[in-house]
Design a protein around this motif. Structure first.
Motif, PDB file in Angstrom:
ATOM      1  N   THR A   1       0.833  -1.211   0.000  1.00  0.00           N
ATOM      2  CA  THR A   1       0.000   0.000   0.000  1.00  0.00           C
ATOM      3  C   THR A   1       0.864   1.255   0.000  1.00  0.00           C
ATOM      4  O   THR A   1       0.551   2.230  -0.694  1.00  0.00           O
ATOM      5  CB  THR A   1      -0.954   0.015   1.199  1.00  0.00           C
ATOM      6  N   ALA A   2       1.962   1.239   0.756  1.00  0.00           N
ATOM      7  CA  ALA A   2       2.836   2.412   0.787  1.00  0.00           C
ATOM      8  C   ALA A   2       3.444   2.678  -0.583  1.00  0.00           C
ATOM      9  O   ALA A   2       3.597   3.834  -0.997  1.00  0.00           O
ATOM     10  CB  ALA A   2       3.937   2.213   1.825  1.00  0.00           C
ATOM     11  N   TYR A   3       3.769   1.607  -1.311  1.00  0.00           N
ATOM     12  CA  TYR A   3       4.381   1.775  -2.636  1.00  0.00           C
ATOM     13  C   TYR A   3       3.347   2.192  -3.683  1.00  0.00           C
ATOM     14  O   TYR A   3       3.540   3.167  -4.414  1.00  0.00           O
ATOM     15  CB  TYR A   3       5.068   0.479  -3.060  1.00  0.00           C
ATOM     16  N   LEU A   4       2.232   1.474  -3.734  1.00  0.00           N
ATOM     17  CA  LEU A   4       1.242   1.753  -4.764  1.00  0.00           C
ATOM     18  C   LEU A   4       0.518   3.078  -4.531  1.00  0.00           C
ATOM     19  O   LEU A   4       0.083   3.725  -5.482  1.00  0.00           O
ATOM     20  CB  LEU A   4       0.215   0.619  -4.834  1.00  0.00           C
ATOM     21  N   ALA A   5       0.389   3.494  -3.269  1.00  0.00           N
ATOM     22  CA  ALA A   5      -0.339   4.723  -2.963  1.00  0.00           C
ATOM     23  C   ALA A   5       0.299   5.943  -3.616  1.00  0.00           C
ATOM     24  O   ALA A   5      -0.398   6.894  -3.990  1.00  0.00           O
ATOM     25  CB  ALA A   5      -0.413   4.931  -1.455  1.00  0.00           C
ATOM     26  N   ARG A   6       1.625   5.908  -3.764  1.00  0.00           N
ATOM     27  CA  ARG A   6       2.314   7.075  -4.306  1.00  0.00           C
ATOM     28  C   ARG A   6       2.995   6.801  -5.637  1.00  0.00           C
ATOM     29  O   ARG A   6       3.697   7.673  -6.157  1.00  0.00           O
ATOM     30  CB  ARG A   6       3.322   7.590  -3.286  1.00  0.00           C
ATOM     31  N   LEU A   7       2.779   5.630  -6.179  1.00  0.00           N
ATOM     32  CA  LEU A   7       3.361   5.307  -7.482  1.00  0.00           C
ATOM     33  C   LEU A   7       2.732   6.197  -8.548  1.00  0.00           C
ATOM     34  O   LEU A   7       1.522   6.223  -8.714  1.00  0.00           O
ATOM     35  CB  LEU A   7       3.116   3.828  -7.809  1.00  0.00           C
ATOM     36  N   GLY A   8       3.570   6.953  -9.249  1.00  0.00           N
ATOM     37  CA  GLY A   8       3.057   7.847 -10.275  1.00  0.00           C
ATOM     38  C   GLY A   8       2.716   9.231  -9.763  1.00  0.00           C
ATOM     39  O   GLY A   8       2.172  10.048 -10.505  1.00  0.00           O
ATOM     40  N   THR A   9       3.039   9.514  -8.484  1.00  0.00           N
ATOM     41  CA  THR A   9       2.768  10.831  -7.927  1.00  0.00           C
ATOM     42  C   THR A   9       4.070  11.598  -7.742  1.00  0.00           C
ATOM     43  O   THR A   9       5.161  11.067  -7.951  1.00  0.00           O
ATOM     44  CB  THR A   9       2.058  10.746  -6.564  1.00  0.00           C
ATOM     45  N   SER A  10       3.934  12.843  -7.307  1.00  0.00           N
ATOM     46  CA  SER A  10       5.095  13.694  -7.067  1.00  0.00           C
ATOM     47  C   SER A  10       5.710  13.449  -5.694  1.00  0.00           C
ATOM     48  O   SER A  10       6.707  14.065  -5.346  1.00  0.00           O
ATOM     49  CB  SER A  10       4.686  15.163  -7.188  1.00  0.00           C
ATOM     50  N   LYS A  11       5.104  12.565  -4.896  1.00  0.00           N
ATOM     51  CA  LYS A  11       5.584  12.302  -3.542  1.00  0.00           C
ATOM     52  C   LYS A  11       6.413  11.025  -3.499  1.00  0.00           C
ATOM     53  O   LYS A  11       6.108  10.057  -4.197  1.00  0.00           O
ATOM     54  CB  LYS A  11       4.410  12.177  -2.571  1.00  0.00           C
ATOM     55  N   ASP A  12       7.442  11.036  -2.652  1.00  0.00           N
ATOM     56  CA  ASP A  12       8.271   9.844  -2.478  1.00  0.00           C
ATOM     57  C   ASP A  12       7.495   8.776  -1.713  1.00  0.00           C
ATOM     58  O   ASP A  12       6.714   9.080  -0.812  1.00  0.00           O
ATOM     59  CB  ASP A  12       9.544  10.188  -1.702  1.00  0.00           C
ATOM     60  N   ALA A  13       7.729   7.526  -2.077  1.00  0.00           N
ATOM     61  CA  ALA A  13       7.103   6.413  -1.354  1.00  0.00           C
ATOM     62  C   ALA A  13       7.737   6.302   0.028  1.00  0.00           C
ATOM     63  O   ALA A  13       8.959   6.260   0.155  1.00  0.00           O
ATOM     64  CB  ALA A  13       7.282   5.114  -2.126  1.00  0.00           C
ATOM     65  N   VAL A  14       6.907   6.300   1.051  1.00  0.00           N
ATOM     66  CA  VAL A  14       7.369   6.221   2.437  1.00  0.00           C
ATOM     67  C   VAL A  14       6.549   5.159   3.153  1.00  0.00           C
ATOM     68  O   VAL A  14       5.344   5.029   2.915  1.00  0.00           O
ATOM     69  CB  VAL A  14       7.201   7.578   3.160  1.00  0.00           C
ATOM     70  N   ALA A  15       7.205   4.399   4.015  1.00  0.00           N
ATOM     71  CA  ALA A  15       6.514   3.322   4.744  1.00  0.00           C
ATOM     72  C   ALA A  15       5.644   3.908   5.847  1.00  0.00           C
ATOM     73  O   ALA A  15       5.984   3.868   7.029  1.00  0.00           O
ATOM     74  CB  ALA A  15       7.530   2.340   5.318  1.00  0.00           C
ATOM     75  N   LEU A  16       4.489   4.449   5.427  1.00  0.00           N
ATOM     76  CA  LEU A  16       3.546   5.043   6.371  1.00  0.00           C
ATOM     77  C   LEU A  16       2.321   4.148   6.539  1.00  0.00           C
ATOM     78  O   LEU A  16       1.953   3.415   5.615  1.00  0.00           O
ATOM     79  CB  LEU A  16       3.083   6.411   5.863  1.00  0.00           C
ATOM     80  N   PRO A  17       1.658   4.214   7.679  1.00  0.00           N
ATOM     81  CA  PRO A  17       0.384   3.488   7.841  1.00  0.00           C
ATOM     82  C   PRO A  17      -0.637   3.999   6.836  1.00  0.00           C
ATOM     83  O   PRO A  17      -0.586   5.160   6.392  1.00  0.00           O
ATOM     84  CB  PRO A  17      -0.036   3.828   9.276  1.00  0.00           C
ATOM     85  N   LEU A  18      -1.590   3.143   6.499  1.00  0.00           N
ATOM     86  CA  LEU A  18      -2.590   3.496   5.493  1.00  0.00           C
ATOM     87  C   LEU A  18      -3.357   4.758   5.896  1.00  0.00           C
ATOM     88  O   LEU A  18      -3.679   5.592   5.039  1.00  0.00           O
ATOM     89  CB  LEU A  18      -3.559   2.323   5.289  1.00  0.00           C
TER      90      LEU A  18
END
Length: 449
Positions: free
Chosen positions: A264-281
């Motif tokens: 979820t952390a990877y797919l949530a920001r894939l293709g966005t301007s934000k870096d992927a971070v291991a955050l809770p949903l």
């Protein structure tokens, strides 16, 4: 109220591509205080399987995605027939009799004349007698939707302004000759009836959007939903995700040991301007915006997702993983090894190191002397503080230091060249096991003569 939907077909297990669509829809709904609908496109009785349907439920819940409403298209046949009859009565749904060969010949002729291969609406010019004759000859009609003779424009929430001239598009088939409705039709009927306000999906559906907007307007007076089309994920070499990476199912990722939080952390920001971070949903949702998505296809990087998995594991408390650790593994074991894990399944290997058996390694002659002295000086009691004092005593007796001291000890005690810190591992494996391994290592590496 915002209402979105995720409408998978139970003809296979969820994979990376449609998991991303489900996640983005879910986060958008939660961020806007709206509703998330799970709707199964289960009209394909030949390819649909109960295990795939159950798998969709399990995989979504594994990712932390819960739905507020649920529907099945297989239970709405009467409604589709009702809308189809209304469209027929209004003249927007008309019968056609051409077979595939005849249609292919028409398309080829248009292409040869360098014209767009758009259906010529020949069926609309047929008289009732001609239609009756066709049916008498065994032909069963399929039904096309008569598109408006205008352009359709919409402001895509990801791709921006879009405009498609409907006269350049063939009238779509909505009902097959066997009477079964196609997804283009059922999807619009469902979205209209169920009050869907936003349709968030892959960019491969852009070509259908103008047709569906025209169909929305024909069957309902409600506002047409807003659309957001996400650029399709590509592989490392730019190829479309669906050809290779898209076939990676969530089940295979789970089997490989990838944590749902890493996905979820990877797919949530894939293709966005934000870096992927291991955050809770919940935190990902709080920071979510469709405005962050780029119009360019994002590249799937399995290594980056693995890196997120590693960071997530390093911060997980024992309570979050205890049910998946080997029997007997406690909090001390987890704290000792978690900083060295890429995947949770690697914990089993380290449990064997501290509680099971290892393969006795081969060592060079100079290392055997270090191990022999280690066996002689092994303290009677082992705890977290033992390692430092013990290695200092071995160093003083043999003159070994640095790698020459620590590498033979690690190999003899764990059978591994690298791994977690030795101090807690030594305490966990206990004196009897440590002594036995040191003795076995010396015996196995003594050279004759």
């Amino acid at each position: 109220m915002v209402k979105v939907r995720f409408a998978p077909s139970p003809t296979g297990y969820l994979h990376v591509g449609n998991a991303r669509a489900a996640l983005v829809n879910f986060m958008f709904a939660r961020r806007e205080g709206g509703q998330f609908l799970l709707r199964l496109d289960d009209t394909d009785t030949e390819r649909g399987r109960p295990e795939y349907e159950q798998g969709i439920y399990e995989d979504l819940r594994w990712l932390g995605i819960e739905w507020d409403a649920f529907a099945k298209q297989s239970e709405r046949s009467a409604r589709y027939e009702e809308v189809a009859e209304a469209l027929k009565a209004s003249g927007r749904l008309y019968p056609c009799f051409e077979n595939e060969d005849e249609l292919a010949a028409k398309r080829a002729a248009l292409i040869k004349r360098k014209l767009p291969p758009v259906y010529d609406r020949h069926a609309l010019s047929m008289t009732p007698a001609q239609r009756a004759a066709a049916e008498a000859n065994g032909k069963r009609p399929y039904w096309r939707f008569k598109l408006s003779d205008e352009a359709v424009s919409w402001n895509d929430l990801v791709l921006g302004a879009r405009n498609i001239k409907l006269p350049t598009v063939s009238d779509p088939v909505l009902i097959r000759a066997d009477g079964s409705p196609l997804y283009t039709f059922t999807s619009v009927v469902d979205d209209s009836d169920m009050g869907i306000t936003h349709i968030i999906r892959g960019e491969d559906h852009v070509s259908n959007t103008a047709v569906q907007i025209d169909l929305f307007r024909a069957i309902a007076r409600k506002p047409v939903p807003r659309f957001a089309h996400l650029p399709l994920i590509s592989g490392g070499d730019g190829e479309k995700l669906s050809k290779r990476i898209g076939s990676i199912s969530l089940r295979s990722l789970r089997k490989d040991g990838i944590e749902p939080g890493a996905i979820t952390a990877y797919l949530a920001r894939l293709g966005t301007s934000k870096d992927a971070v291991a955050l809770p949903l919940a935190e990902l949702i709080a920071q979510f915006s469709l405005n962050d998505f780029s119009r360019s296809p994002p590249r799937f990087d399995a290594g980056q997702m693995l890196g997120l998995n590693r960071k997530l594991l390093h911060h997980l408390p024992f309570e979050a993983v205890k049910e998946r650790l080997p029997e007997g593994a406690g909090p001390e074991f987890w704290e000792a090894i978690k900083g060295n894990l890429d995947l949770l399944r690697e914990a089993r290997r380290w449990w064997a190191v501290v509680a099971g058996e290892i393969v006795t390694p081969e060592l060079p002659d100079e290392a055997v002397a270090v191990i022999a002295k280690a066996a002689e000086t092994l303290p009677d009691e082992l705890n977290a503080a033992t390692w430092k004092a013990w290695t200092a005593a071995i160093a003083a007796a043999t003159g070994a230091k640095g790698k020459a001291l620590y590498q033979p000890l690690r190999l003899a005690l764990t059978g591994e060249e690298h791994g977690p810190e030795m101090a807690p591992l030594l305490a966990l494996m206990g004196r009897e096991r440590a002594a036995r391994r040191l003795g076995a290592c010396v015996a196995a590496n003594v050279r004759p003569g």
